[in-house]
Design a protein around this motif. Structure first.
Motif, PDB file in Angstrom:
ATOM      1  N   VAL A   1       0.933  -1.123   0.004  1.00 60.99           N
ATOM      2  CA  VAL A   1       0.207  -0.096   0.116  1.00 60.99           C
ATOM      3  C   VAL A   1       0.701   1.006  -0.020  1.00 60.99           C
ATOM      4  O   VAL A   1       0.259   2.441  -0.098  1.00 60.99           O
ATOM      5  CB  VAL A   1      -0.947  -0.112   1.287  1.00 60.99           C
ATOM      6  CG1 VAL A   1      -1.849  -1.117   0.911  1.00 60.99           C
ATOM      7  CG2 VAL A   1      -0.210  -0.050   2.468  1.00 60.99           C
TER       8      VAL A   1
ATOM      9  N   ASP B   1      -8.124   1.345  -2.175  1.00 57.40           N
ATOM     10  CA  ASP B   1      -9.058   1.785  -1.437  1.00 57.40           C
ATOM     11  C   ASP B   1     -10.317   2.505  -2.506  1.00 57.40           C
ATOM     12  O   ASP B   1      -9.634   3.441  -2.822  1.00 57.40           O
ATOM     13  CB  ASP B   1      -8.629   2.680  -0.237  1.00 57.40           C
ATOM     14  CG  ASP B   1      -9.660   3.246   0.417  1.00 57.40           C
ATOM     15  OD1 ASP B   1     -10.975   2.738   0.371  1.00 57.40           O
ATOM     16  OD2 ASP B   1      -9.615   4.140   1.464  1.00 57.40           O
TER      17      ASP B   1
ATOM     18  N   GLY C   1     -12.008   3.173   3.032  1.00 60.13           N
ATOM     19  CA  GLY C   1     -11.115   4.157   4.126  1.00 60.13           C
ATOM     20  C   GLY C   1     -10.447   3.319   5.111  1.00 60.13           C
ATOM     21  O   GLY C   1      -9.865   3.929   6.037  1.00 60.13           O
ATOM     22  N   ARG C   2     -10.463   2.018   5.062  1.00 68.05           N
ATOM     23  CA  ARG C   2      -9.548   1.325   6.068  1.00 68.05           C
ATOM     24  C   ARG C   2      -8.064   1.128   5.809  1.00 68.05           C
ATOM     25  O   ARG C   2      -7.316   1.756   6.387  1.00 68.05           O
ATOM     26  CB  ARG C   2     -10.198   0.007   6.278  1.00 68.05           C
ATOM     27  CG  ARG C   2      -9.402  -0.938   7.528  1.00 68.05           C
ATOM     28  CD  ARG C   2      -9.992  -2.276   7.615  1.00 68.05           C
ATOM     29  NE  ARG C   2      -9.645  -3.132   6.560  1.00 68.05           N
ATOM     30  CZ  ARG C   2      -9.872  -4.527   6.578  1.00 68.05           C
ATOM     31  NH1 ARG C   2     -10.659  -5.038   7.598  1.00 68.05           N
ATOM     32  NH2 ARG C   2      -9.585  -5.262   5.307  1.00 68.05           N
ATOM     33  N   THR C   3      -7.983   0.849   4.416  1.00 66.81           N
ATOM     34  CA  THR C   3      -6.575   0.664   3.888  1.00 66.81           C
ATOM     35  C   THR C   3      -6.585   0.445   2.454  1.00 66.81           C
ATOM     36  O   THR C   3      -7.506   0.397   1.915  1.00 66.81           O
ATOM     37  CB  THR C   3      -5.923  -0.727   4.692  1.00 66.81           C
ATOM     38  OG1 THR C   3      -4.586  -0.832   4.303  1.00 66.81           O
ATOM     39  CG2 THR C   3      -6.804  -2.090   4.273  1.00 66.81           C
ATOM     40  N   GLY C   4      -5.306   0.720   2.165  1.00 66.44           N
ATOM     41  CA  GLY C   4      -5.035   0.638   0.436  1.00 66.44           C
ATOM     42  C   GLY C   4      -4.839   2.107   0.165  1.00 66.44           C
ATOM     43  O   GLY C   4      -5.136   2.922   0.572  1.00 66.44           O
ATOM     44  N   VAL C   5      -4.331   1.931  -1.190  1.00 64.81           N
ATOM     45  CA  VAL C   5      -3.920   3.320  -1.845  1.00 64.81           C
ATOM     46  C   VAL C   5      -5.227   3.694  -2.515  1.00 64.81           C
ATOM     47  O   VAL C   5      -5.982   3.075  -3.248  1.00 64.81           O
ATOM     48  CB  VAL C   5      -2.834   2.853  -3.265  1.00 64.81           C
ATOM     49  CG1 VAL C   5      -2.512   4.235  -3.888  1.00 64.81           C
ATOM     50  CG2 VAL C   5      -1.775   2.150  -2.712  1.00 64.81           C
TER      51      VAL C   5
END
Lengths: 376, 376
Positions: free
Chosen positions: B109, B132, B136-140
């Motif tokens: 990420v 993402d 909204g939790r994780t990721g680009v």
């Protein structure tokens, strides 16, 4: 933000033994001053290593919440282990086996279970009648003399059941202000004292015991109460700090969680530390926000509580999302550990199944059965 | 309310293998019909025994959420194990060791972690970029081409990092209506398709994968998506039933909890079954009430879902308080087992660390490491 233990690469529950010992010392001294016996609940730490400490403070009897936990503490040779959960009739065989080796007391809330024990016990066990003085979770309602009498009379049919006294866990203190906690304490002690007065002539050895950490922490004097049985106080947690039972500095455990992403523009830090580590217990902050934990910085000699608090704003099974002010974001880096004070330390300890103290030594927990961190 | 297994005296997680196998069959057939590969997430069952079933449905690659879980499934000889959690830089040594024995892919990420891997990998590993698309939790973030490009370019500095594709876990489906879930599915697939179109010429083998059970259950056709990676569908739970992903009949696990008290006048049943068994996950019912589980009756061949539902209205560490209509109160007795469908089966399984199938056989779970019920 130095890594104190390069060996740690995964979520790990740090235990600050000094803080825990200080919590134990304070509670023990307060009990002694009131001539009240401390019969601590071990459901929080669930650890033999930690359990040993209590002996130095004169503790000879302990409380647990399941027959399995009682078995776990068997090798420590306690004078009595009280299982503070309404007795489960399915465990009668197991109880007979355990009571052959260890003095045990159980908890009763109805006459049917008293009857089952009277008919099937092979060993003598003690029992407390659990009283509900307003919490509403479990116990005989304090005004229900019919049930209290039925339990006492049923038990007298056998010499295997020995009445020990009345027990109240006033769990509603967990949703109260310090003033309300004082009021609940007084209500609880009145109920117990009334019962003691009523049954003392028939059972001269009966004791009255109360159990919740908020009452035992906020109350300065236990006069009139024979025994107190708090558990959580050994570690405390954010819930207790919010209730006024302790300060955040008293909290003796913190989850060390690896930082896996930092989103500066969102003021967010993503960590490996979720519901399977912290549990899903939540604290509603005064501003209405949900908190699943509070951020601390880990140093070699413990952790640093931050002036401007940063919280775990959401968690899922393995993920924790921290919401952090810029000053914190600027201090952290990918691949470091960050600390999280738990909302509910009993549940966090149960999820983790083991601890690491600040010397880097492993500390056992019943759930991990000495294997410590099943996944490390 | 016959006790099917007299050996069970403590909280036990029952697994109805037929239901789980049916859930697997349905998901597998739907994926095949769409020519989409099923790369299931094993975070829900965390069991080798259950993992074996997937092979019969043509599954060759699996997903887990930690490097420890990947190690647990190593003996099953999967063609690839994907660790669907942003790679934790502290685990680089462990990854090198694991990748020497097993084809592994990780999730990235940010470019910093890509750089760390590029500099330190001794073995080739694949990687997905987690995107993402609104959760909204994780990721680009899907529009953050700067980060996507930086990860891709950094990784190209080494032949040890092989780009596999883009991964989205659209966890916001867990707070949505079936119509909103469909909308999120289309938004997710558009984002993935856009990324595939953009990078396909440079990386002709790249795949796009989406992961959440609500989308994969409600969507009837995965056309255009190369791979789906749901996990929860194998058991489902009350949360999924409320979302419309399944019916309550599809739920494949139920906690068997011993009844320790019955309060007829309050319509309450007290069981040994609390947060350490079910987890503290909560479902808000349409009437606003909190539910920590729903009551079922256990029979020899499984469990019976009740027409008039009864819920677990509150839980603490070991206690569960069931609120039950009179018809249910009249059918239960002290010392029997009652069933509880979980709100979140992944968390319940993780708490319990093992299962018992309806033949009375033990089934492993990673957390219990084959020891099954550490406390039994």
């Amino acid at each position: 933000m130095i890594l104190p233990y390069p060996i740690i690469t995964a979520p790990t529950l740090f235990l600050d033994e000094k803080k825990a010992l200080n919590n134990l010392k304070k509670m023990s001294e307060k009990a002694k001053k009131s001539h009240t016996r401390l019969v601590p609940h071990f459901k929080t730490h669930q650890s033999r290593h930690i359990g040993e400490w209590y002996k130095e403070y004169g503790v000879t009897e302990i409380t647990v919440s399941s027959i399995y936990a009682a078995e776990y503490f068997l090798p420590q040779l306690w004078e009595n282990i009280h299982i503070a959960f309404p007795f489960n009739p399915l465990e009668i065989t197991k109880l007979n086996r355990l009571a052959a080796e260890q003095s045990i007391s159980v908890q009763l809330v109805n006459a049917a279970t008293a009857g089952l024990l009277a008919d099937n016990l092979l060993q003598q066990v003690g029992y407390f009648i659990e009283i509900d003085a307003g919490y509403g979770r479990t116990g005989v309602e304090v005004s229900d003399f019919g049930t209290i009498e039925a339990i006492l009379r049923t038990s007298l049919k056998t010499n295997k059941l020995k009445f020990r006294g009345f027990y109240i866990h006033a769990g509603h203190t967990y949703h109260s202000s310090p003033e309300e906690i004082q009021a609940i304490y007084h209500q609880t002690t009145s109920a117990l004292t009334m019962l003691k007065d009523k049954y003392n002539s028939e059972f001269p050895d009966l004791v009255i015991r109360l159990g919740d950490t908020p009452s035992c922490s906020i109350q300065q004097d236990f006069a009139g109460i024979d025994e107190v049985g708090p558990g959580n106080f050994i570690f405390y947690d954010l819930t207790q700090a919010a209730l006024g039972s302790c300060t955040k500095e008293d909290i003796a455990v913190a989850l060390a969680a690896p930082i896996v992403d930092i989103k500066k523009h969102k003021n967010e830090i993503l960590v490996h530390g979720g519901g399977v580590h912290l549990s899903k217990d939540v604290l509603i902050l005064p501003n209405g926000q949900k908190s699943y934990g509070e951020v601390v910085f880990i140093h070699e000699d413990g952790w640093e509580i931050l002036e401007e608090p940063a919280i775990v704003k959401s968690i899922s099974q393995e993920h924790g999302v921290l919401q952090a002010p810029k000053a914190i974001i600027d201090r952290v880096h990918l691949g470091e550990l960050i600390g999280i004070l738990p909302v509910h330390s009993c549940m966090t300890a149960d999820c983790m199944g083991g601890y690491m103290n600040l010397k880097g030594e492993k500390v056992d927990h019943f759930k991990g059965q000495n294997s410590f961190y099943r996944n490390l």
